[in-house]
Write an enzyme that holds these catalytic residues in place. Structure first.
Site, PDB file in Angstrom:
ATOM      1  N   SER A 106       0.808  -1.224   0.000  1.00  0.00           N
ATOM      2  CA  SER A 106       0.000   0.000   0.000  1.00  0.00           C
ATOM      3  C   SER A 106       0.841   1.274   0.000  1.00  0.00           C
ATOM      4  O   SER A 106       0.348   2.331  -0.360  1.00  0.00           O
ATOM      5  CB  SER A 106      -0.972   0.024   1.175  1.00  0.00           C
ATOM      6  OG  SER A 106      -0.318   0.349   2.365  1.00  0.00           O
ATOM      7  N   LYS A 143       1.310   4.207   7.194  1.00  0.00           N
ATOM      8  CA  LYS A 143       0.551   5.074   6.284  1.00  0.00           C
ATOM      9  C   LYS A 143       1.008   6.518   6.449  1.00  0.00           C
ATOM     10  O   LYS A 143       1.663   6.874   7.415  1.00  0.00           O
ATOM     11  CB  LYS A 143      -0.957   5.020   6.604  1.00  0.00           C
ATOM     12  CG  LYS A 143      -1.612   3.680   6.414  1.00  0.00           C
ATOM     13  CD  LYS A 143      -1.849   3.371   4.952  1.00  0.00           C
ATOM     14  CE  LYS A 143      -2.641   2.105   4.762  1.00  0.00           C
ATOM     15  NZ  LYS A 143      -1.878   0.892   4.997  1.00  0.00           N
TER      16      LYS A 143
END
Length: 190
Positions: A106, A143
């Site tokens: 991701s 993230k």
């Protein structure tokens, strides 16, 4: 052990030098020792007060690489030590650090599966910082951080993954907690 690794000399010989069991250190060994210690041979002999030489290696400390942290959907955080990484000693004087192995895509292409990230333990992060966040008290993820009003978003770099949005209530009740911010990326080519 660290000096033995730097010099190629045996640990037992170094211990005998240090304890005074060997009184006459050969000159070639003195040079090897001084380079390994980052000082001059004159300093070791007590002839000179200036310890560091200009080309001395920077001091480093080892920090553990803790399990794998997903860069995708959060999964249970693993705290098993899988290896160690070195960071400058001066960093340790300013804060606490740990390393994590990234699992998932991701955060690609910037951070890829198998990369190691060096993380500074901190709760204070800014919009755009890459963070390690704990969700539900036991799931960790890597993230980009974005605060919007009273909620936060954890954003992937890879557009194939969805952002994670947490309201003020989610942050408190799940809970969602920032463990630290990524300060360095290490990628090994094998």
């Amino acid at each position: 052990q660290e000096l033995a690794d730097r010099t190629g000399m045996s640990k037992s010989t170094l211990q005998r030098y240090e304890a005074g069991g060997i009184k006459n250190v050969p000159l070639d060994k003195l040079e090897i020792l001084s380079k390994g210690l980052g000082c001059t041979s004159q300093y070791l002999l007590g002839w000179d007060n200036i310890s560091p030489i200009t080309s001395s290696p920077s001091k480093t400390v080892k920090i553990p690489v803790l399990g794998s942290v997903p860069a995708g959907t959060p999964v249970e955080a693993v705290e098993d030590i899988i290896s160690y990484e070195e960071i400058p000693e001066k960093w340790q004087r300013k804060g606490e650090y740990f390393a994590l192995k990234i699992s998932g895509e991701s955060m690609s292409p910037r951070i890829c599966d198998g990369d190691i990230v060096i993380v500074e333990k901190t709760f204070e992060v800014n919009n755009g910082d890459t963070v390690i966040a704990m969700v539900n008290g036991y799931e960790a993820t890597c993230k980009r951080y974005k605060k919007t009003g009273e909620s936060i978003m954890l954003l992937p770099n890879n557009q194939d993954y969805d952002p994670m949005l947490f309201s003020k209530s989610d942050i408190k009740n799940l809970p969602v907690k920032i463990l630290g911010k990524v300060v360095e990326l290490r990628r090994k080519f094998q």
